[in-house]
Design a protein around this motif. Structure first.
Motif, PDB file in Angstrom:
ATOM      1  N   ALA A   1       0.809  -1.064  -0.077  1.00  0.00           N
ATOM      2  CA  ALA A   1       0.034  -0.162  -0.116  1.00  0.00           C
ATOM      3  C   ALA A   1       1.055   1.391   0.163  1.00  0.00           C
ATOM      4  O   ALA A   1       0.637   2.221  -0.607  1.00  0.00           O
ATOM      5  CB  ALA A   1      -1.048  -0.012   1.242  1.00  0.00           C
ATOM      6  N   ALA A   2       1.979   1.352   0.822  1.00  0.00           N
ATOM      7  CA  ALA A   2       2.923   2.415   0.829  1.00  0.00           C
ATOM      8  C   ALA A   2       3.480   2.587  -0.694  1.00  0.00           C
ATOM      9  O   ALA A   2       3.667   3.487  -1.071  1.00  0.00           O
ATOM     10  CB  ALA A   2       3.825   2.154   2.123  1.00  0.00           C
ATOM     11  N   ILE A   3       3.854   1.332  -1.120  1.00  0.00           N
ATOM     12  CA  ILE A   3       4.600   1.438  -2.546  1.00  0.00           C
ATOM     13  C   ILE A   3       3.698   2.183  -3.529  1.00  0.00           C
ATOM     14  O   ILE A   3       4.050   2.816  -4.371  1.00  0.00           O
ATOM     15  CB  ILE A   3       5.125   0.136  -2.871  1.00  0.00           C
ATOM     16  CG1 ILE A   3       6.344  -0.272  -1.792  1.00  0.00           C
ATOM     17  CG2 ILE A   3       5.590   0.024  -4.135  1.00  0.00           C
ATOM     18  CD1 ILE A   3       6.927  -1.778  -2.277  1.00  0.00           C
ATOM     19  N   LYS A   4       2.474   1.548  -3.435  1.00  0.00           N
ATOM     20  CA  LYS A   4       1.371   2.056  -4.429  1.00  0.00           C
ATOM     21  C   LYS A   4       0.906   3.388  -4.444  1.00  0.00           C
ATOM     22  O   LYS A   4       0.797   4.312  -5.469  1.00  0.00           O
ATOM     23  CB  LYS A   4      -0.023   1.104  -4.197  1.00  0.00           C
ATOM     24  CG  LYS A   4      -0.985   1.520  -5.290  1.00  0.00           C
ATOM     25  CD  LYS A   4      -2.149   0.496  -5.101  1.00  0.00           C
ATOM     26  CE  LYS A   4      -3.144   1.048  -6.416  1.00  0.00           C
ATOM     27  NZ  LYS A   4      -4.382   0.211  -6.161  1.00  0.00           N
ATOM     28  N   ALA A   5       1.052   4.064  -2.886  1.00  0.00           N
ATOM     29  CA  ALA A   5       0.941   5.302  -2.654  1.00  0.00           C
ATOM     30  C   ALA A   5       1.904   6.081  -3.384  1.00  0.00           C
ATOM     31  O   ALA A   5       1.568   7.107  -3.963  1.00  0.00           O
ATOM     32  CB  ALA A   5       0.409   5.810  -1.216  1.00  0.00           C
TER      33      ALA A   5
ATOM     34  N   HIS B   1       5.146   2.538 -16.292  1.00  0.00           N
ATOM     35  CA  HIS B   1       4.678   1.473 -15.514  1.00  0.00           C
ATOM     36  C   HIS B   1       5.273   1.789 -14.011  1.00  0.00           C
ATOM     37  O   HIS B   1       6.101   1.213 -13.629  1.00  0.00           O
ATOM     38  CB  HIS B   1       4.930   0.010 -15.846  1.00  0.00           C
ATOM     39  CG  HIS B   1       4.465  -0.083 -17.214  1.00  0.00           C
ATOM     40  ND1 HIS B   1       2.927  -0.503 -17.397  1.00  0.00           N
ATOM     41  CD2 HIS B   1       4.851   0.115 -18.503  1.00  0.00           C
ATOM     42  CE1 HIS B   1       2.916  -0.970 -18.614  1.00  0.00           C
ATOM     43  NE2 HIS B   1       3.925  -0.380 -19.412  1.00  0.00           N
ATOM     44  N   PHE B   2       4.680   2.610 -13.161  1.00  0.00           N
ATOM     45  CA  PHE B   2       5.226   3.051 -12.030  1.00  0.00           C
ATOM     46  C   PHE B   2       4.830   1.420 -10.966  1.00  0.00           C
ATOM     47  O   PHE B   2       5.581   1.275 -10.074  1.00  0.00           O
ATOM     48  CB  PHE B   2       4.651   4.084 -11.372  1.00  0.00           C
ATOM     49  CG  PHE B   2       5.027   5.541 -11.823  1.00  0.00           C
ATOM     50  CD1 PHE B   2       6.247   5.785 -11.731  1.00  0.00           C
ATOM     51  CD2 PHE B   2       4.320   6.118 -12.642  1.00  0.00           C
ATOM     52  CE1 PHE B   2       6.865   7.026 -12.366  1.00  0.00           C
ATOM     53  CE2 PHE B   2       4.720   7.323 -13.351  1.00  0.00           C
ATOM     54  CZ  PHE B   2       6.191   7.649 -13.217  1.00  0.00           C
ATOM     55  N   HIS B   3       3.712   1.078 -11.145  1.00  0.00           N
ATOM     56  CA  HIS B   3       3.559   0.045 -10.187  1.00  0.00           C
ATOM     57  C   HIS B   3       2.532  -0.870 -11.233  1.00  0.00           C
ATOM     58  O   HIS B   3       1.889  -0.503 -12.165  1.00  0.00           O
ATOM     59  CB  HIS B   3       2.678   0.411  -9.161  1.00  0.00           C
ATOM     60  CG  HIS B   3       2.334  -0.544  -7.952  1.00  0.00           C
ATOM     61  ND1 HIS B   3       0.905  -1.203  -8.217  1.00  0.00           N
ATOM     62  CD2 HIS B   3       2.772  -0.833  -6.927  1.00  0.00           C
ATOM     63  CE1 HIS B   3       1.009  -2.114  -7.141  1.00  0.00           C
ATOM     64  NE2 HIS B   3       1.820  -1.819  -6.564  1.00  0.00           N
ATOM     65  N   LYS B   4       2.040  -2.150 -11.002  1.00  0.00           N
ATOM     66  CA  LYS B   4       1.423  -3.169 -11.655  1.00  0.00           C
ATOM     67  C   LYS B   4       0.023  -2.347 -11.768  1.00  0.00           C
ATOM     68  O   LYS B   4      -0.677  -2.683 -12.809  1.00  0.00           O
ATOM     69  CB  LYS B   4       1.427  -4.355 -11.478  1.00  0.00           C
ATOM     70  CG  LYS B   4       0.499  -4.748  -9.985  1.00  0.00           C
ATOM     71  CD  LYS B   4       0.466  -6.139  -9.525  1.00  0.00           C
ATOM     72  CE  LYS B   4      -0.050  -6.524  -8.166  1.00  0.00           C
ATOM     73  NZ  LYS B   4       0.105  -7.899  -7.839  1.00  0.00           N
ATOM     74  N   GLU B   5      -0.469  -1.672 -11.004  1.00  0.00           N
ATOM     75  CA  GLU B   5      -1.705  -1.029 -10.788  1.00  0.00           C
ATOM     76  C   GLU B   5      -1.703   0.548 -11.518  1.00  0.00           C
ATOM     77  O   GLU B   5      -2.951   1.071 -11.562  1.00  0.00           O
ATOM     78  CB  GLU B   5      -2.433  -1.363  -9.577  1.00  0.00           C
ATOM     79  CG  GLU B   5      -2.602  -2.700  -9.153  1.00  0.00           C
ATOM     80  CD  GLU B   5      -3.413  -2.807  -7.793  1.00  0.00           C
ATOM     81  OE1 GLU B   5      -3.733  -1.716  -7.378  1.00  0.00           O
ATOM     82  OE2 GLU B   5      -3.420  -4.176  -7.564  1.00  0.00           O
ATOM     83  N   VAL B   6      -0.542   0.976 -11.405  1.00  0.00           N
ATOM     84  CA  VAL B   6      -0.608   2.566 -11.797  1.00  0.00           C
ATOM     85  C   VAL B   6       0.313   2.847 -13.105  1.00  0.00           C
ATOM     86  O   VAL B   6       1.402   2.552 -13.031  1.00  0.00           O
ATOM     87  CB  VAL B   6       0.207   3.183 -10.597  1.00  0.00           C
ATOM     88  CG1 VAL B   6       0.640   4.709 -10.810  1.00  0.00           C
ATOM     89  CG2 VAL B   6      -0.360   2.984  -9.089  1.00  0.00           C
ATOM     90  N   LEU B   7      -0.367   3.148 -14.005  1.00  0.00           N
ATOM     91  CA  LEU B   7       0.336   3.352 -15.520  1.00  0.00           C
ATOM     92  C   LEU B   7      -0.170   4.899 -15.683  1.00  0.00           C
ATOM     93  O   LEU B   7      -1.099   5.344 -15.493  1.00  0.00           O
ATOM     94  CB  LEU B   7      -0.453   2.439 -16.233  1.00  0.00           C
ATOM     95  CG  LEU B   7      -0.288   1.025 -15.975  1.00  0.00           C
ATOM     96  CD1 LEU B   7      -1.032   0.239 -17.264  1.00  0.00           C
ATOM     97  CD2 LEU B   7       0.921   0.444 -16.073  1.00  0.00           C
ATOM     98  N   VAL B   8       0.984   5.482 -16.325  1.00  0.00           N
ATOM     99  CA  VAL B   8       0.660   6.887 -16.953  1.00  0.00           C
ATOM    100  C   VAL B   8       0.888   6.699 -18.584  1.00  0.00           C
ATOM    101  O   VAL B   8       2.124   6.328 -18.811  1.00  0.00           O
ATOM    102  CB  VAL B   8       1.625   7.642 -16.044  1.00  0.00           C
ATOM    103  CG1 VAL B   8       1.326   9.107 -16.658  1.00  0.00           C
ATOM    104  CG2 VAL B   8       1.102   7.783 -14.904  1.00  0.00           C
ATOM    105  N   GLU B   9       0.167   7.524 -19.272  1.00  0.00           N
ATOM    106  CA  GLU B   9       0.288   7.369 -20.499  1.00  0.00           C
ATOM    107  C   GLU B   9       1.015   8.896 -20.943  1.00  0.00           C
ATOM    108  O   GLU B   9       0.197   9.661 -20.651  1.00  0.00           O
ATOM    109  CB  GLU B   9      -0.937   7.071 -21.446  1.00  0.00           C
ATOM    110  CG  GLU B   9      -1.205   5.696 -21.381  1.00  0.00           C
ATOM    111  CD  GLU B   9      -2.384   5.196 -21.938  1.00  0.00           C
ATOM    112  OE1 GLU B   9      -3.103   6.242 -22.828  1.00  0.00           O
ATOM    113  OE2 GLU B   9      -2.791   4.175 -22.536  1.00  0.00           O
TER     114      GLU B   9
END
Length: 164
Positions: free
Chosen positions: A59-63, A130-138
Motif C-alpha cells: 500500500a505504501a509503495i502503491k501510494a 509503469h510505476f506499479h502493476k496497477e499504476v500506469l501513466v500514458e
C-alpha cells in the motif's frame, strides 16, 4: 496434499498461493526444489501474518507510485529527430529516448519502466510509464522533424472594395 507456493509456477499458481497437488509431485519435486512447503496450520498462520505485513508495504509503495504518476500526468513530450524527405526518421524514438527526455524535464524515470513501440516516422505516439502493476501513466510523444519551419499563417490581405 496442500502446498504453499514459494514462487510462481506456470500452470499451478502464484507465490503464496495454497494449492492442492498430488502427494508425489509435492514430496518429490516442489518441496525438495524449495518451490513450496507443506501447508500445515502453523505455516498457514505464518503466511497470513506475512501477507498482512506485505499488504501494508505494498500500500505504501502503491501510494508513492500514485504520487509520481500524478506529477507526470500532464507532461507531453516533443522530440526532434533528423528526418528524410518522406517523413521517416534516421533512427527511432524508443523507450530509452523517452526516458532521457523525461530526465531533461526533471523526472527521474528508469528506462526499464517505460514501454513504447519504436517510432520511426514523424507523428504522435504514446509511451506508457509503469510505476506499479496497477499504476500506469500514458505520456503523449510527438516526433517532429529537426529544424522544421513551424507553420505560420500568412497575414491575410485586407479586402478592399473597388468603388465605381
Amino acid at each position: 496434499m496442500e502446498i504453499i507456493l514459494k514462487e510462481d509456477i506456470i500452470g499451478l499458481g502464484f507465490k503464496n498461493d495454497i494449492v492442492n497437488v498430488k502427494a508425489g509431485y509435492g514430496r518429490n519435486y516442489l518441496i525438495p526444489q524449495g518451490k513450496g512447503v507443506i501447508a500445515s496450520p502453523s505455516a498457514k498462520k505464518v503466511l497470513a501474518e506475512n501477507l498482512k505485513q506485505q499488504a501494508r508495504k505494498l500500500a505504501a509503495i502503491k501510494a508513492e507510485a500514485e504520487k509520481k504518476a500524478e506529477a507526470l500526468k500532464d507532461v507531453a513530450l516533443v522530440i526532434e529527430m533528423k528526418v528524410s524527405a518522406n517523413g521517416v526518421t534516421y533512427g527511432s524514438v524508443n523507450a530509452a529516448t523517452v526516458a532521457a527526455e523525461l530526465q531533461k524535464k526533471g523526472f527521474d524515470i528508469d528506462r526499464k519502466i517505460v514501454t513504447m513501440h519504436d517510432a520511426k516516422k514523424v507523428g504522435d505516439f504514446v509511451a506508457t510509464v509503469h510505476f506499479h502493476k496497477e499504476v500506469l501513466v500514458e505520456v503523449p510523444v510527438k516526433v517532429v522533424a529537426e529544424n522544421a519551419v513551424p507553420e505560420v499563417e500568412a497575414p491575410k490581405a485586407e479586402e478592399t472594395t473597388v468603388e465605381e
